[in-house]
Motif scaffolding. Structure first.
Motif, PDB file in Angstrom:
ATOM      1  N   GLN A  57       8.546 -10.218  -2.467  1.00 42.21           N
ATOM      2  CA  GLN A  57       7.122 -10.449  -2.207  1.00 42.21           C
ATOM      3  C   GLN A  57       6.635 -11.651  -2.998  1.00 42.21           C
ATOM      4  O   GLN A  57       6.832 -11.751  -4.205  1.00 42.21           O
ATOM      5  CB  GLN A  57       6.291  -9.222  -2.593  1.00 42.21           C
ATOM      6  CG  GLN A  57       4.797  -9.433  -2.336  1.00 42.21           C
ATOM      7  CD  GLN A  57       4.017  -8.140  -2.306  1.00 42.21           C
ATOM      8  OE1 GLN A  57       4.569  -7.079  -2.051  1.00 42.21           O
ATOM      9  NE2 GLN A  57       2.730  -8.211  -2.557  1.00 42.21           N
ATOM     10  N   ARG A  58       5.980 -12.556  -2.269  1.00 43.08           N
ATOM     11  CA  ARG A  58       5.320 -13.698  -2.905  1.00 43.08           C
ATOM     12  C   ARG A  58       4.001 -13.229  -3.497  1.00 43.08           C
ATOM     13  O   ARG A  58       3.270 -12.454  -2.884  1.00 43.08           O
ATOM     14  CB  ARG A  58       5.063 -14.795  -1.880  1.00 43.08           C
ATOM     15  CG  ARG A  58       6.315 -15.355  -1.216  1.00 43.08           C
ATOM     16  CD  ARG A  58       7.056 -16.318  -2.110  1.00 43.08           C
ATOM     17  NE  ARG A  58       6.266 -17.516  -2.385  1.00 43.08           N
ATOM     18  CZ  ARG A  58       6.672 -18.493  -3.177  1.00 43.08           C
ATOM     19  NH1 ARG A  58       7.831 -18.408  -3.800  1.00 43.08           N
ATOM     20  NH2 ARG A  58       5.909 -19.556  -3.365  1.00 43.08           N
ATOM     21  N   CYS A  59       3.716 -13.656  -4.691  1.00 44.58           N
ATOM     22  CA  CYS A  59       2.493 -13.227  -5.364  1.00 44.58           C
ATOM     23  C   CYS A  59       1.348 -14.184  -5.044  1.00 44.58           C
ATOM     24  O   CYS A  59       1.549 -15.378  -4.821  1.00 44.58           O
ATOM     25  CB  CYS A  59       2.708 -13.150  -6.870  1.00 44.58           C
ATOM     26  SG  CYS A  59       3.986 -11.953  -7.321  1.00 44.58           S
ATOM     27  N   GLY A  63       0.153 -13.408  -0.334  1.00 42.92           N
ATOM     28  CA  GLY A  63       1.592 -13.264  -0.537  1.00 42.92           C
ATOM     29  C   GLY A  63       2.247 -12.429   0.545  1.00 42.92           C
ATOM     30  O   GLY A  63       1.794 -11.318   0.853  1.00 42.92           O
ATOM     31  N   SER A 145       5.153 -15.666  -9.791  1.00 39.54           N
ATOM     32  CA  SER A 145       5.251 -16.278  -8.464  1.00 39.54           C
ATOM     33  C   SER A 145       5.903 -15.355  -7.441  1.00 39.54           C
ATOM     34  O   SER A 145       5.499 -15.334  -6.273  1.00 39.54           O
ATOM     35  CB  SER A 145       6.040 -17.591  -8.543  1.00 39.54           C
ATOM     36  OG  SER A 145       7.353 -17.349  -9.019  1.00 39.54           O
ATOM     37  N   ASP A 146       6.915 -14.602  -7.875  1.00 40.01           N
ATOM     38  CA  ASP A 146       7.633 -13.741  -6.937  1.00 40.01           C
ATOM     39  C   ASP A 146       8.042 -12.446  -7.634  1.00 40.01           C
ATOM     40  O   ASP A 146       8.300 -12.426  -8.841  1.00 40.01           O
ATOM     41  CB  ASP A 146       8.889 -14.429  -6.400  1.00 40.01           C
ATOM     42  CG  ASP A 146       8.584 -15.710  -5.655  1.00 40.01           C
ATOM     43  OD1 ASP A 146       8.352 -15.642  -4.444  1.00 40.01           O
ATOM     44  OD2 ASP A 146       8.569 -16.774  -6.319  1.00 40.01           O
TER      45      ASP A 146
END
Length: 219
Positions: A57-59, A63, A145-146
């Motif tokens: 998951q992208r934050c 995201g 970030s991720d």
């Protein structure tokens, strides 16, 4: 007729360029402009077919969340409708939801970069043990970030542990019963010895008749 074949590989940074020469044939490798897309597609294929569940998951506000087929199967939810890492707690046993939420909070606040937990997923009203690892990736400025989650099925291992624990408890209970039986046998032997001694003290043989309990007639 013999055919020659030569293959050489050259590494450049993180990429590998392959040069294949086959007499009488032309190479059909994609142009270099297509290599990043081909590499990404190849990696996606690997991730999708792994037996290990993967969730990435992208934050940020928008995201995106991506899961492979194994992750969706291990949590009991369709991959195309998986809502995201935060909602993963809804798939867990009630007693494990707090531990997951606490671990996720540690990753997001920078208290930890990776965690490993053993949790139970509720699938078809049954508890299925999973080993969950959570990894945080941060930008150069330290911002998250991720988030990457991996999930493995450990139900069989947990079942073996339960069976082993039951065997140990049964052995301990059996040992306790044996010790109690031995104590009772020893106590019975002592009581029997005391009774025999008492009988010998109360009963004597008459020298004339050979009968017991003639003490009162002995002078």
């Amino acid at each position: 007729m013999a055919f020659g074949f030569r293959q050489t590989c050259r590494y450049s940074g993180n990429a590998m360029n392959a040069h294949i020469t086959v007499p009488g044939a032309q190479s059909h490798l994609p142009p270099k402009s297509q290599e990043p897309a081909a590499t990404e597609a190849f990696l996606c294929t690997i991730l999708r077919t792994l037996p290990l569940g993967v969730c990435w998951q992208r934050c940020g506000e928008n995201g995106n969340c991506w899961v492979n087929e194994s992750f969706a199967r291990l949590v009991g939810q369709p991959g195309e409708t998986f809502p995201g890492i935060d909602c993963f707690a809804n798939s867990l046993h009630l007693e494990d939801q707090a531990a997951y939420a606490a671990g996720l909070a540690q990753l997001r606040t920078g208290q930890a970069d990776s965690l490993s937990l053993e949790l139970r997923c509720r699938i078809n009203e049954e508890d299925n043990w999973r080993e969950l690892t959570m990894q945080a990736f941060r930008a150069p400025d330290g911002m998250l970030s991720d988030l990457v989650l991996t999930l493995a099925d450990i139900s069989e291992r947990k079942q073996h542990q339960v069976e082993m624990q039951r065997a140990i408890e049964s052995a301990g209970s059996l040992n306790q019963q044996v010790e109690i039986a031995l104590d009772r046998a020893q106590q019975s032997a002592v009581e029997a010895n005391l009774a025999s001694t008492a009988i010998r003290q109360l009963a004597v043989l008459d020298e004339l008749t050979g009968l017991y309990n003639r003490r009162g007639y002995n002078t």
